[in-house]
Design a protein around this motif. Structure first.
Motif, PDB file in Angstrom:
ATOM      1  N   VAL A 159      -1.798   3.185  -2.181  1.00 46.69           N
ATOM      2  CA  VAL A 159      -0.924   2.181  -1.583  1.00 46.69           C
ATOM      3  C   VAL A 159      -1.778   1.354  -0.633  1.00 46.69           C
ATOM      4  CG1 VAL A 159       1.129   1.763  -0.183  1.00 46.69           C
ATOM      5  CG2 VAL A 159       1.046   3.763  -1.702  1.00 46.69           C
ATOM      6  N   SER A 162      -0.491  -4.121   1.841  1.00 50.29           N
ATOM      7  CA  SER A 162       0.575  -5.048   1.444  1.00 50.29           C
ATOM      8  C   SER A 162       1.737  -4.321   0.787  1.00 50.29           C
ATOM      9  CB  SER A 162       0.020  -6.101   0.473  1.00 50.29           C
ATOM     10  OG  SER A 162      -0.957  -6.899   1.100  1.00 50.29           O
ATOM     11  N   GLY A 163       1.640  -2.996   0.695  1.00 46.50           N
ATOM     12  CA  GLY A 163       2.707  -2.204   0.089  1.00 46.50           C
ATOM     13  C   GLY A 163       2.636  -2.113  -1.425  1.00 46.50           C
ATOM     14  N   ASN A 164       1.514  -2.525  -2.002  1.00 43.93           N
ATOM     15  CA  ASN A 164       1.349  -2.443  -3.453  1.00 43.93           C
ATOM     16  C   ASN A 164       0.927  -1.035  -3.863  1.00 43.93           C
ATOM     17  OD1 ASN A 164       1.808  -5.296  -3.953  1.00 43.93           O
ATOM     18  ND2 ASN A 164      -0.196  -5.633  -3.011  1.00 43.93           N
ATOM     19  N   VAL A 165       1.580  -0.511  -4.900  1.00 45.39           N
ATOM     20  CA  VAL A 165       1.297   0.832  -5.386  1.00 45.39           C
ATOM     21  C   VAL A 165       0.536   0.732  -6.711  1.00 45.39           C
ATOM     22  CG1 VAL A 165       2.294   3.027  -6.138  1.00 45.39           C
ATOM     23  CG2 VAL A 165       3.374   1.730  -4.290  1.00 45.39           C
ATOM     24  N   GLU A 218       8.374   4.390  -6.960  1.00 42.51           N
ATOM     25  CA  GLU A 218       8.544   2.959  -7.195  1.00 42.51           C
ATOM     26  C   GLU A 218       9.841   2.418  -6.587  1.00 42.51           C
ATOM     27  OE1 GLU A 218       8.110   2.442 -11.429  1.00 42.51           O
ATOM     28  OE2 GLU A 218       5.971   2.043 -11.185  1.00 42.51           O
ATOM     29  N   ASN A 221      10.956   0.836  -0.773  1.00 36.19           N
ATOM     30  CA  ASN A 221      10.766  -0.553  -0.373  1.00 36.19           C
ATOM     31  C   ASN A 221       9.375  -0.744   0.236  1.00 36.19           C
ATOM     32  OD1 ASN A 221      10.923  -3.014   1.464  1.00 36.19           O
ATOM     33  ND2 ASN A 221      12.925  -3.083   0.447  1.00 36.19           N
ATOM     34  N   LYS A 222       8.714  -1.829  -0.113  1.00 36.28           N
ATOM     35  CA  LYS A 222       7.358  -2.086   0.385  1.00 36.28           C
ATOM     36  C   LYS A 222       7.282  -2.052   1.906  1.00 36.28           C
ATOM     37  CE  LYS A 222       5.243  -4.864  -3.286  1.00 36.28           C
ATOM     38  NZ  LYS A 222       4.533  -6.134  -3.569  1.00 36.28           N
ATOM     39  N   SER A 223       8.339  -2.498   2.554  1.00 36.18           N
ATOM     40  CA  SER A 223       8.330  -2.557   4.018  1.00 36.18           C
ATOM     41  C   SER A 223       8.316  -1.170   4.662  1.00 36.18           C
ATOM     42  CB  SER A 223       9.553  -3.340   4.520  1.00 36.18           C
ATOM     43  OG  SER A 223      10.756  -2.687   4.153  1.00 36.18           O
ATOM     44  N   SER A 224       8.635  -0.136   3.878  1.00 33.65           N
ATOM     45  CA  SER A 224       8.670   1.228   4.412  1.00 33.65           C
ATOM     46  C   SER A 224       7.280   1.862   4.479  1.00 33.65           C
ATOM     47  CB  SER A 224       9.567   2.114   3.537  1.00 33.65           C
ATOM     48  OG  SER A 224      10.897   1.643   3.538  1.00 33.65           O
ATOM     49  N   TYR A 225       6.354   1.299   3.723  1.00 28.88           N
ATOM     50  CA  TYR A 225       5.028   1.919   3.650  1.00 28.88           C
ATOM     51  C   TYR A 225       4.230   1.716   4.932  1.00 28.88           C
ATOM     52  CZ  TYR A 225       5.387   3.020  -1.305  1.00 28.88           C
ATOM     53  OH  TYR A 225       5.759   3.548  -2.512  1.00 28.88           O
TER      54      TYR A 225
END
Length: 250
Positions: A159, A162-165, A218, A221-225
């Protein structure tokens, strides 16, 4: 013609030879396996196992072309076959400075004797082992290796800031794949070229004695990372252990 990859998988114990007798012929498969064993042994007789393991880490970091993808396959099948041959001898990589347990951050519930994730960076013609928490930059070429410990199945993903997995192992599924338990480091069959994502690149190795599925990751939410969130391990499936390796982006 019997695929080379199939023969390697049979020698590694991932598949059973008898399952393919009907398709390719028992005698043909056994003769091909005998030839492959002979070839592997000849390679190991020429090259000491310690040197081989250092060399296949370096080979996997050779860039063979420029691609715009974040995850770039740089290793040829020939190099992958060489890796498989080296893995038949379970020895430590004494020529590479090994990460200590202090360099491994583990998710909640982990035990230090369990699985381990190691990262190497291409530096000239060499592969340099990285410490957890070290700095990294865009375009750094990273090789991932793992030690299975007592576990049988695993998933490796990362991760970024930017929150991309991104999946690394396996590449095309969130279903845990069988781990190679050779006693030596197992490199993934591709290197990873860091992109311009800010702050960090966090690599996570999730492992278990039983098969599991990580697809729910998946739905986060990206903002949680964040690094703290990833270290807590609340996203781990039941019965799983997680280890974390963080690169700080500069």
């Amino acid at each position: 013609m019997i695929p080379d990859l199939l023969l390697e998988e049979i020698l590694l114990g991932e598949k059973k030879a008898q399952d393919y007798y009907e398709k390719y012929g028992k005698e043909e498969i056994e003769n091909a396996l005998q030839e492959l064993r002979k070839s592997n042994q000849e390679i190991l007789n020429i090259y000491p196992a310690e040197k081989m393991q250092k060399e296949f880490i370096k080979k996997s970091l050779v860039v063979k072309g420029t691609k715009s993808f974040k995850s770039v396959k740089y290793i040829s099948y020939a190099a992958a076959a060489l890796i498989a041959a080296a893995l038949f001898v379970p020895v430590a990589m004494n020529n590479l400075k090994s990460t200590s347990s202090k360099n491994i951050t583990r998710a909640k519930g982990s035990v230090s004797k369990h699985q381990e994730l190691r990262l190497y960076k291409k530096s000239g013609n060499d592969a340099v082992i990285l410490k957890n928490g070290t700095d990294a930059r865009e375009n750094d070429v990273i090789q991932i290796t793992y030690l299975a410990g007592e576990y049988n199945y695993g998933v490796i993903f990362s991760v970024d800031g930017s929150g991309n997995v991104t999946r690394h192992f396996p590449e095309d599924s969130w279903k845990a794949e069988k781990l190679q338990k050779t006693g030596a480091e197992v490199p993934l069959e591709f290197s990873y070229k860091l992109d311009a994502a800010p702050k960090y690149e966090c690599f996570i190795f999730v492992a278990s004695k039983n098969s599991f599925d990580m697809s729910k990751i998946e739905n986060i939410n990206k903002s949680s990372y964040s690094i703290d969130f990833l270290k807590k391990g609340t996203y781990l499936p039941d019965g799983c252990d997680g280890s974390i390796f963080v690169l700080n982006k500069k």
